[in-house]
Scaffold this motif. Structure first.
Motif, short mmCIF file in Angstrom:
data_model
loop_
_atom_site.label_atom_id
_atom_site.label_comp_id
_atom_site.label_asym_id
_atom_site.label_seq_id
_atom_site.Cartn_x
_atom_site.Cartn_y
_atom_site.Cartn_z
N PRO A 162 6.07 5.44 -3.39
CA PRO A 162 6.01 6.69 -2.73
C PRO A 162 7.36 7.61 -2.74
O PRO A 162 7.41 8.91 -2.67
CB PRO A 162 5.54 6.31 -1.29
CG PRO A 162 4.92 4.95 -1.53
CD PRO A 162 5.78 4.56 -2.72
N GLU B 83 0.09 4.44 0.28
CA GLU B 83 -0.13 5.42 1.33
C GLU B 83 0.11 5.10 2.79
O GLU B 83 0.66 6.04 3.53
CB GLU B 83 -1.65 5.65 1.10
CG GLU B 83 -2.37 6.31 -0.10
CD GLU B 83 -1.73 7.80 -0.16
OE1 GLU B 83 -1.57 8.48 0.47
OE2 GLU B 83 -1.45 8.06 -1.52
N ARG B 84 -0.03 3.80 2.86
CA ARG B 84 0.45 3.21 4.48
C ARG B 84 1.89 3.38 4.35
O ARG B 84 2.54 3.77 5.38
CB ARG B 84 0.16 1.78 4.31
CG ARG B 84 0.32 1.15 5.72
CD ARG B 84 -0.48 1.55 6.91
NE ARG B 84 -0.13 1.01 8.00
CZ ARG B 84 -0.51 -0.11 8.38
NH1 ARG B 84 -1.55 -0.68 7.58
NH2 ARG B 84 -0.46 -0.56 9.76
N ARG C 249 3.86 5.66 2.69
CA ARG C 249 4.23 7.02 3.06
C ARG C 249 4.20 7.44 4.29
O ARG C 249 4.88 8.16 5.08
CB ARG C 249 3.55 7.77 1.94
CG ARG C 249 3.83 9.34 2.04
CD ARG C 249 3.29 9.98 0.94
NE ARG C 249 3.48 9.55 -0.48
CZ ARG C 249 2.58 8.74 -1.20
NH1 ARG C 249 1.37 8.55 -0.70
NH2 ARG C 249 2.83 8.60 -2.42
N ASN D 183 0.84 -1.28 0.00
CA ASN D 183 -0.07 0.17 -0.13
C ASN D 183 0.86 1.05 -0.19
O ASN D 183 1.50 1.68 1.19
CB ASN D 183 -0.91 -0.04 1.30
CG ASN D 183 -2.02 1.05 1.28
OD1 ASN D 183 -1.74 2.13 0.78
ND2 ASN D 183 -3.22 0.71 1.72
#
Length: 505
Positions: free
Chosen positions: A359, A323-324, A326, A321
């Motif tokens: 990311p 977003e996780r 980052r 993931n």
């Protein structure tokens, strides 16, 4: 203490009519137990192994050594099952011989059963199984060797012994089937394991029967030297699906392997004095600690049972993931990210580790420091010195023949720097050669493709590019040789086969 306890257990050594020796052993055992509580965790440290192995968690489900030995995914790819089955066969053979001579002992049977069942729960107990029960196996064989052959009761003893002998035969049959299903050299590795176990048992029996410890010790040293030599030349059996087959640090410097890629990147960090908080692969972190500690600290390493389920779950989520990932990088203030890449040189087709790659590769606050065939190293610009040697304008996720077909002077200069940083890698040379071909520098490009192929002869990218380029220039014989190399690396590549056959006509 352990040696004394085992000796008295398996030789029935006298303890004296007053039991003073037994009392001393009890006192020592209680003292050792009390000493184990003197640690930052106190008594909870003693409970931890039992609590951890009793529950099912992310660690026991995802980490190979905590999986059952008979589980198919690991039984096919590793030597764990072979080692377990081979020692199981040796233990069964010792029980068969002891039963046939009428000297089978319930203590030995109980110990072998107790520790022999542990790997069925977690395969990391295979080593404990062999280490703890080897005295019992030696003792059984010693008693069977010393027992006189008498006709009384021979038939029932042989019947009991035949059951254990059948178990040994079944175990060896399972090993053979496992070898056929895995790789041909698995059987040879298994034979080496059997020789090692049998040799160690023979040394133990010889020492116990003759009491000539010096010759027995010399034989043991000779056996260990032989096995060490085999390990250095053939390698210690590792993951069947990967490139890691070597002993000690030699395995870390083999080009084209996953471990070699991490070692080269870590060596670059060490040589250039780049340190900080490092997020790297679960299976790479231990080596990073060995080489870079204490200046560099890692986010997680393979001591998963200590780190716990929460941290391992966070790490797995980061890999999937973006977003996780980052958020975790910001939370833990990571300075460096060393991530594994797969798919060279077609990174635009692969999705492995995109949760970590995307990311940082798309964030201007991060810069690329190093990349090779299987790894990419990024650093946070604000955390590193202003003169940190970032590789500007290169994205290792998209270094493909299509994206490299147009010449860019800045990219060529950066790729030259990248190739100098990874002298054993194929990908930077392949990418640089593609840029040189785009601007017409054919001789230098062909030299780089030769170096790229030598660095990774198992991948068809470099020879296929060299073959097409040579064919376009009318160099038929050279093109045919490069096509042959391409097909050696990728026999199923039908398009390359057709182009080579067309040249031959």
């Amino acid at each position: 203490f352990a040696a004394d306890a085992w000796t008295r257990l398996f030789t029935a050594a006298p303890v004296g009519p007053d039991g003073r020796h037994a009392a001393r052993l009890v006192v020592v055992a209680l003292g050792l137990l009390a000493a184990c509580t003197i640690n930052p965790q106190g008594v909870s440290l003693l409970r931890f192994p039992f609590e951890f192995t009793a529950e099912v968690s992310t660690v026991t489900e995802r980490v190979g050594e905590w999986r059952p030995v008979l589980e198919a995914s690991f039984a096919r790819n590793g030597m764990e099952l072979s080692a377990y089955v081979l020692y199981l066969a040796l233990a069964a053979a010792s029980l068969a011989l002891a039963a046939g001579r009428g000297v089978l002992d319930r203590r030995a049977v109980g110990i072998l059963l107790l520790f022999g069942l542990l790997p069925l729960r977690h395969m990391r107990w295979i080593g404990l199984f062999a280490l703890v029960t080897m005295p019992a196996v030696v003792w059984l064989l010693d008693r069977a060797h010393a027992a006189p052959e008498t006709p009384e009761g021979r038939t029932p003893r042989l019947q009991v012994g035949s059951v254990f002998a059948l178990g040994a035969a079944v175990a060896l049959t399972l090993l053979t089937l496992h070898s056929a299903a895995a790789r041909p050299d698995t059987l040879l590795d298994g034979v080496l394991l059997l020789v090692a176990a049998s040799g160690a048992t023979a040394v133990g029996v010889a020492a116990s029967r003759t009491q000539k410890l010096v010759p027995a010790a010399a034989l043991a040293v000779a056996l260990c030297t032989l096995l060490a030599g085999l390990a250095f030349t053939r390698g210690i059996p590792g993951n069947r699906g990967g490139e890691h087959r070597g002993f000690g640090w030699t395995a870390l410097t083999r080009p084209g392997g996953r471990v070699a890629s991490s070692a080269d990147a870590i060596a670059w960090l060490r040589e250039h004095g780049v340190h900080g908080r490092l997020v790297t692969e679960y299976h790479w972190a231990g080596y990073a600690i060995h080489q870079l500690w204490p200046e560099t600290r890692v986010f997680i390493d393979s001591r998963s049972e200590v780190h716990g389920e929460k941290l391992l779950s966070s790490w797995l989520a980061m890999k999937r993931n973006p977003e996780r990932s980052r958020a975790m990088l910001e939370r833990h203030q990571a300075d460096l990210v060393l991530v594994e890449m797969r798919g060279y040189p077609y990174q635009d087709r692969m999705q492995y580790n995109r949760g970590l790659l995307d990311p940082i590769a798309d964030d201007p606050e991060w810069g690329l420091l190093y990349f090779d065939d299987g790894a990419a190293l990024y650093g946070r610009r604000a955390a590193l010195a202003p003169e940190a040697p970032f590789l500007e304008g290169v994205d290792p996720r998209s270094l493909t023949p299509r994206t490299l077909s147009a010449h860019r002077p800045q990219l060529e200069r950066t790729l030259r720097d990248a190739a100098a940083r990874a002298p054993a890698a194929s990908l930077p040379r392949f990418a640089l050669a593609s840029q040189l071909l785009a601007r017409g520098a054919h001789p230098e490009a062909m030299q780089l493709l030769e170096e790229a192929w030598q660095a990774n002869p198992r991948h068809p990218a470099a020879p296929s590019l060299a073959a097409r380029s040579s064919e376009a220039r009318g160099e038929t014989e050279r093109a045919r040789r490069w096509y042959d190399r391409t097909l050696e690396a990728s026999p199923a590549w039908q398009g390359m086969r057709e182009r080579r056959d067309r040249l031959a006509r």
